[in-house]
Design a protein around this motif. Structure first.
Motif, PDB file in Angstrom:
ATOM      1  N   MET A   1      21.868 -50.236  13.994  1.00  0.00           N
ATOM      2  CA  MET A   1      21.242 -49.425  13.994  1.00  0.00           C
ATOM      3  C   MET A   1      19.805 -49.765  12.913  1.00  0.00           C
ATOM      4  O   MET A   1      20.335 -50.015  12.081  1.00  0.00           O
ATOM      5  N   PHE A   2      18.331 -49.840  13.674  1.00  0.00           N
ATOM      6  CA  PHE A   2      17.716 -50.358  12.656  1.00  0.00           C
ATOM      7  C   PHE A   2      16.764 -49.206  13.097  1.00  0.00           C
ATOM      8  O   PHE A   2      15.825 -48.888  14.287  1.00  0.00           O
ATOM      9  N   GLU A   3      15.934 -48.688  11.788  1.00  0.00           N
ATOM     10  CA  GLU A   3      14.737 -47.149  12.446  1.00  0.00           C
ATOM     11  C   GLU A   3      14.181 -47.377  11.265  1.00  0.00           C
ATOM     12  O   GLU A   3      14.358 -46.916   9.937  1.00  0.00           O
ATOM     13  N   ALA A   4      12.506 -47.823  11.964  1.00  0.00           N
ATOM     14  CA  ALA A   4      11.384 -47.577  10.189  1.00  0.00           C
ATOM     15  C   ALA A   4      10.627 -46.453  10.580  1.00  0.00           C
ATOM     16  O   ALA A   4       9.738 -46.894  11.484  1.00  0.00           O
ATOM     17  N   ARG A   5      10.109 -45.147   9.725  1.00  0.00           N
ATOM     18  CA  ARG A   5       8.771 -44.221  10.266  1.00  0.00           C
ATOM     19  C   ARG A   5       8.529 -44.346   9.267  1.00  0.00           C
ATOM     20  O   ARG A   5       8.448 -43.858   8.112  1.00  0.00           O
ATOM     21  N   LEU A   6       6.291 -44.602   9.546  1.00  0.00           N
ATOM     22  CA  LEU A   6       5.759 -44.436   8.862  1.00  0.00           C
ATOM     23  C   LEU A   6       4.741 -43.592   9.764  1.00  0.00           C
ATOM     24  O   LEU A   6       3.980 -43.595  10.916  1.00  0.00           O
TER      25      LEU A   6
ATOM     26  N   ASP B   1       8.414 -43.046   6.022  1.00  0.00           N
ATOM     27  CA  ASP B   1       8.740 -41.640   5.282  1.00  0.00           C
ATOM     28  C   ASP B   1      10.247 -41.337   6.339  1.00  0.00           C
ATOM     29  O   ASP B   1      10.933 -40.410   6.078  1.00  0.00           O
ATOM     30  N   LYS B   2      11.208 -42.276   7.153  1.00  0.00           N
ATOM     31  CA  LYS B   2      12.137 -42.286   7.180  1.00  0.00           C
ATOM     32  C   LYS B   2      12.943 -44.110   7.373  1.00  0.00           C
ATOM     33  O   LYS B   2      11.830 -44.797   8.153  1.00  0.00           O
ATOM     34  N   TYR B   3      13.809 -44.145   7.059  1.00  0.00           N
ATOM     35  CA  TYR B   3      14.196 -46.064   6.857  1.00  0.00           C
ATOM     36  C   TYR B   3      15.884 -45.687   7.004  1.00  0.00           C
ATOM     37  O   TYR B   3      16.626 -45.439   5.964  1.00  0.00           O
ATOM     38  N   ARG B   4      16.388 -46.488   8.260  1.00  0.00           N
ATOM     39  CA  ARG B   4      17.487 -46.362   8.077  1.00  0.00           C
ATOM     40  C   ARG B   4      18.005 -48.176   8.784  1.00  0.00           C
ATOM     41  O   ARG B   4      17.482 -48.366   9.494  1.00  0.00           O
ATOM     42  N   CYS B   5      18.424 -48.340   7.693  1.00  0.00           N
ATOM     43  CA  CYS B   5      18.803 -50.397   7.872  1.00  0.00           C
ATOM     44  C   CYS B   5      20.512 -49.826   8.042  1.00  0.00           C
ATOM     45  O   CYS B   5      20.904 -50.640   6.886  1.00  0.00           O
ATOM     46  N   ASP B   6      21.571 -49.593   9.376  1.00  0.00           N
ATOM     47  CA  ASP B   6      22.653 -50.071   8.850  1.00  0.00           C
ATOM     48  C   ASP B   6      23.581 -51.641   8.278  1.00  0.00           C
ATOM     49  O   ASP B   6      24.110 -51.291   7.979  1.00  0.00           O
TER      50      ASP B   6
END
Lengths: 14, 260
Positions: B1-6, B58-63
């Motif tokens: 899962m990849f999620e990046a929020r700006l 502001d939020k970052y996730r990179c498994d």
């Protein structure tokens, strides 16, 4: 007179 | 899962404006440390290196590490759909075929989702180029608006601009069929505002000639940062760097024109 060089010439691209 | 929020989608819009004239497609390398793009233009004259650090989001996730090939034109179309104040989230599963762009209005009453197909990038992977930041003969920091202006003005005179840097300052010159132009910028003694300063750090003088066409692509990054940094040594590529807030930077490397 000048000619455009390529960027590849400067970096060893892996 | 990849999620990046700006929170500010405007940053991503500006980043795309800064690369869309140079690149048609690019691989976005996503890892725990952030998002990185390195790509050459079609003519292999310039290289774009974009870095967005994970801690700047502001939020970052990179498994797991992802390499996502994206069409810059398609991405630009999607980012046009974001409101100026919208928040943007990029989301992809592991081994993705698509990437999602999710735009949320500040009052959270509007949520828009756009899905974009990823491209299989056949081109040889560049690897990440390391450069020594301290080894340049001249480093000039100047207002990005001023640099844009000079590139635009001098482009009228010819196809290339010569940068000559000494301890007094930097001189830009161009010549063509109808005349010639020179703009000299002296190092500012005491600029009221940091963003208006011209600063020259010189080890030895440099003189280099660059194509206007590429310089005028680089200055599209001007809205990202009030200052631009030009790093130069004789006979090596120019590095033209714009900081992207607290999140990262975009660096353009441009091969100089050489004597026949």
């Amino acid at each position: 007179k000048k000619t455009q060089n390529k960027i590849d010439a400067y970096f060893k691209l892996q | 899962m990849f999620e990046a929020r700006l929170v500010q989608s405007a940053i991503l819009k500006k980043v795309l404006d800064a690369i869309k004239d140079l690149l048609t497609e690019a691989t976005f390398e996503c890892s725990d440390s952030g998002i990185q793009v390195q790509a050459m233009d079609n003519a292999h004259v310039s290289l774009v290196s974009l870095n967005l650090r994970s801690d700047g989001f502001d939020k970052y996730r990179c498994d797991r590490n992802l390499s996502m090939g994206m069409s810059i034109a398609s991405m630009t179309k999607i980012l046009r759909c974001a409101g100026a104040e919208d928040t943007v989230t990029l989301r992809a599963v592991d081994n993705p075929e698509n990437i999602m762009f999710i735009f949320e209005s500040p009052n959270k009453e509007k949520l828009a989702e756009y899905e974009m197909k990823l491209i299989n990038m056949d081109q040889e992977h560049l690897g990440i180029i390391k450069t020594k930041e301290t080894s340049y003969s001249c480093v000039v920091k100047m207002p990005s608006q001023e640099f844009s202006r000079i590139c635009r003005d001098l482009s009228q005179f010819g196809e290339s601009i010569t940068f000559a840097c000494s301890k007094e300052g930097i001189k830009f010159s161009a010549s063509g069929d109808f005349g010639q132009a020179t703009v000299k910028l002296a190092q500012t003694a005491d600029a009221d505002k940091e963003e208006e300063a011209v600063l020259v750090t010189m080890q030895e003088p440099v003189k280099l000639t660059f194509s206007c066409r590429y310089l005028n692509c680089f200055v599209k990054a001007g809205p990202l940062c009030a200052q631009v940094q030009l790093s130069m040594s004789n006979d090596v590529p120019l590095v033209c760097e714009y900081k992207i807030g607290d999140i990262g930077h975009i660096r353009y490397y441009l091969a100089p024109k050489i004597d026949d």
